[in-house]
Write an enzyme that holds these catalytic residues in place. Structure first.
Site, PDB file in Angstrom:
ATOM      1  N   LYS A 108     -32.370  25.281  10.639  1.00 41.39           N
ATOM      2  CA  LYS A 108     -32.757  25.312  12.041  1.00 41.39           C
ATOM      3  C   LYS A 108     -34.261  25.564  12.185  1.00 41.39           C
ATOM      4  O   LYS A 108     -35.038  24.739  11.746  1.00 41.39           O
ATOM      5  CB  LYS A 108     -31.888  26.345  12.767  1.00 41.39           C
ATOM      6  CG  LYS A 108     -30.392  26.272  12.391  1.00 41.39           C
ATOM      7  CD  LYS A 108     -29.698  24.986  12.818  1.00 41.39           C
ATOM      8  CE  LYS A 108     -28.311  24.807  12.207  1.00 41.39           C
ATOM      9  NZ  LYS A 108     -27.376  25.916  12.380  1.00 41.39           N
TER      10      LYS A 108
ATOM     11  N   TYR B 276     -20.939  32.268  15.579  1.00 39.92           N
ATOM     12  CA  TYR B 276     -21.130  30.864  15.199  1.00 39.92           C
ATOM     13  C   TYR B 276     -19.802  30.355  14.639  1.00 39.92           C
ATOM     14  O   TYR B 276     -19.175  31.019  13.799  1.00 39.92           O
ATOM     15  CB  TYR B 276     -22.250  30.769  14.162  1.00 39.92           C
ATOM     16  CG  TYR B 276     -22.399  29.394  13.566  1.00 39.92           C
ATOM     17  CD1 TYR B 276     -22.942  28.355  14.316  1.00 39.92           C
ATOM     18  CD2 TYR B 276     -21.993  29.127  12.269  1.00 39.92           C
ATOM     19  CE1 TYR B 276     -23.068  27.084  13.779  1.00 39.92           C
ATOM     20  CE2 TYR B 276     -22.119  27.854  11.724  1.00 39.92           C
ATOM     21  CZ  TYR B 276     -22.655  26.841  12.489  1.00 39.92           C
ATOM     22  OH  TYR B 276     -22.776  25.590  11.956  1.00 39.92           O
TER      23      TYR B 276
ATOM     24  N   ASP C  60     -27.324  37.631  11.692  1.00 35.33           N
ATOM     25  CA  ASP C  60     -27.647  36.208  11.597  1.00 35.33           C
ATOM     26  C   ASP C  60     -28.817  35.971  12.549  1.00 35.33           C
ATOM     27  O   ASP C  60     -28.658  35.998  13.771  1.00 35.33           O
ATOM     28  CB  ASP C  60     -26.411  35.381  11.988  1.00 35.33           C
ATOM     29  CG  ASP C  60     -26.655  33.871  11.890  1.00 35.33           C
ATOM     30  OD1 ASP C  60     -27.825  33.443  11.941  1.00 35.33           O
ATOM     31  OD2 ASP C  60     -25.664  33.135  11.782  1.00 35.33           O
TER      32      ASP C  60
ATOM     33  N   ARG D 284     -30.530  26.807 -11.978  1.00 35.64           N
ATOM     34  CA  ARG D 284     -29.621  27.570 -11.105  1.00 35.64           C
ATOM     35  C   ARG D 284     -30.076  29.016 -11.064  1.00 35.64           C
ATOM     36  O   ARG D 284     -30.084  29.661 -10.023  1.00 35.64           O
ATOM     37  CB  ARG D 284     -28.162  27.472 -11.578  1.00 35.64           C
ATOM     38  CG  ARG D 284     -27.254  28.466 -10.839  1.00 35.64           C
ATOM     39  CD  ARG D 284     -25.756  28.182 -10.959  1.00 35.64           C
ATOM     40  NE  ARG D 284     -25.340  27.694 -12.255  1.00 35.64           N
ATOM     41  CZ  ARG D 284     -25.283  28.430 -13.381  1.00 35.64           C
ATOM     42  NH1 ARG D 284     -25.613  29.703 -13.349  1.00 35.64           N
ATOM     43  NH2 ARG D 284     -24.900  27.887 -14.518  1.00 35.64           N
TER      44      ARG D 284
HETATM   45  C1  LIG Z   1     -26.164  26.379  11.766  1.00 35.21           C
HETATM   46  C2  LIG Z   1     -25.847  27.820  11.793  1.00 35.21           C
HETATM   47  C3  LIG Z   1     -25.210  28.456  10.701  1.00 35.21           C
HETATM   48  C4  LIG Z   1     -24.721  27.690   9.490  1.00 35.21           C
HETATM   49  O1  LIG Z   1     -25.759  27.143   8.769  1.00 35.21           O
HETATM   50  P1  LIG Z   1     -25.622  25.775   7.919  1.00 35.21           P
HETATM   51  O2  LIG Z   1     -27.015  25.618   7.383  1.00 35.21           O
HETATM   52  O3  LIG Z   1     -25.204  24.707   8.866  1.00 35.21           O
HETATM   53  O4  LIG Z   1     -24.610  26.028   6.872  1.00 35.21           O
HETATM   54  C5  LIG Z   1     -25.006  29.812  10.784  1.00 35.21           C
HETATM   55  N1  LIG Z   1     -25.371  30.522  11.873  1.00 35.21           N
HETATM   56  C6  LIG Z   1     -25.954  29.952  12.937  1.00 35.21           C
HETATM   57  C7  LIG Z   1     -26.328  30.789  14.104  1.00 35.21           C
HETATM   58  C8  LIG Z   1     -26.220  28.585  12.933  1.00 35.21           C
HETATM   59  O5  LIG Z   1     -26.786  28.032  14.002  1.00 35.21           O
END
Ligand SMILES: *Cc1c(COP(=O)(O)O)cnc(C)c1O
Length: 379
Positions: A199, A102, A174, A49
């Protein structure tokens, strides 16, 4: 030696293994590490961890790609966001969210963190006057996404950094939609970059993960402390998959962008389509800012159907090569109806999306095949 982006993607944090010469960073599936005498740690590792060499490699790669000094890898994008917000904010503090954040970010702050006493205001980040009005003495974070999901709005990162810093707040960006290949917010004044590595960074729809990167050493230390204390770390196999994906990020993003541009042009000329939302289009309201702060316009695109919700649902169901699914950023093309799928929980809230909207995550298949699929789905 300062190297180019693609070189960093392949080499940063990924020196051949000193013990064996293995060219690829091994998956260190271990929870603990033998100590050479009490407290005699090899390379600083004591418990996975707190630290794991595969995760370390990914964290160094993330920092190098975003031009930060500290990279941290988490179990998901939302785990990264949760750790960040509960580190830099305290109960009673206030966060400004984008009006079309989001959905998961909005839910985290408005439902989970609100129970802990964190306050929030959604604001259209293109309206800097409204943003200044929303800022309170307790505002600790201005949260930015650009491009946004699923409306592909663009926010001016450098302008927001200035407003945030005047107010004594942090600008968090983000950067999931753009990826560091197309946009590096820390170089534009942002304090922390957030990723869902699920992503584009992972890129193959086979892993869920998250990341934080900062260029502020003090903040980096605090976040690293929280990563261990709160425990939402990326596991070694997940870290390895993201690291593997990162190596091809540049070539994938080039193809995602080229395919999306062709599809945007095709949709613009189609009579069934009412509007195309893609920042690469010259008449997109955020085009000039996107052109200034991004080196390409990415692979995400949304469009509205002239025939309304029914027509939007039909296109989603008729598409064959475009797979009907949530998520984005993988090599395969995906199609979805945000109103009923990814953004269904936003119904009735300020984040509700138009019912005639369809979102595409344009993959890296042959674009002629993608165009043919959309043609038959729209017919
Ligand atoms: C998918 C996504 C998240 C969240 O991420 P997870 O890996 O699903 O927890 C946050 N911001 C954006 C823009 C996303 O597309």
């Amino acid at each position: 030696m300062s190297t180019g982006f693609n070189t960093r993607a392949i080499h940063a944090g990924q020196e051949p293994d000193p013990a064996t010469g293995a060219v690829v960073v091994p998956v260190h599936l271990t929870s603990t590490y033998k100590q050479d005498g009490v407290g005699g740690l090899r390379g600083g590792y004591e418990y996975s961890r707190s630290g794991n060499p595969t995760r370390t490699a990914l964290q160094e790669a993330l920092a190098a790609l975003e031009e930060g000094t500290t990279g941290l890898a988490f179990a998901s994008g939302l785990a990264a966001e949760d750790t960040l917000l509960r580190t830099v904010c305290a109960p009673g503090d206030h966060v400004v969210l984008p009006g079309d954040a989001y959905g998961g970010t909005f839910r985290l702050v408005s439902r989970a963190h609100s129970r802990w006493g964190l306050e929030h205001t959604p604001v259209d980040l293109n309206d800097l006057d409204a943003l200044r009005v929303a800022i309170r003495p307790t505002t600790r974070v201005i949260w930015c996404e650009t491009p946004t999901n699923p409306l592909l709005n663009i926010a001016d990162i450098a302008a927001l950094a200035e407003v945030a810093h005047e107010a004594g707040a942090l600008l968090v960006v983000d950067n999931t939609f753009a990826s560091p290949y197309l946009q590096r917010p820390l170089t534009l004044g942002a304090d922390v970059v957030v990723h869902s590595t699920t992503k584009y960074l992972g890129g193959h729809s086979d892993v869920v993960g998250g990341g934080l990167v900062t260029a502020d050493a003090g903040l980096g230390e605090q976040l690293a402390w929280s990563q261990n204390a709160m425990g939402a770390v990326a596991g070694p196999m997940d870290a390895w998959l993201v690291l593997r994906g990162i190596k091809t990020l540049g070539v994938r993003m080039d193809r995602h962008g080229a395919n999306a541009a062709r599809i945007a042009e095709f949709l613009l000329g189609h009579p069934a389509v009412g509007a195309v939302l893609y920042p690469g289009l010259p008449d997109h309201p955020g085009h000039d800012i996107a052109a200034k702060q991004m080196s390409g316009f990415g692979g995400m695109l949304s469009f509205r159907l002239a025939g309304g919700e029914e027509a939007a649902l039909q296109v989603c169901e008729r598409a064959r090569l475009f797979t009907l699914a949530e998520s984005l950023g993988g090599v395969e093309s995906l199609i979805e109806h945000p109103g009923r799928m990814t953004h269904a929980s936003a119904a009735g809230s300020p984040l509700e999306v138009p019912a005639d909207l369809v979102r595409l995550s344009v993959g890296i298949e042959d674009v002629e095949d993608l165009l043919a699929d959309l043609e038959q789905a729209l017919a």
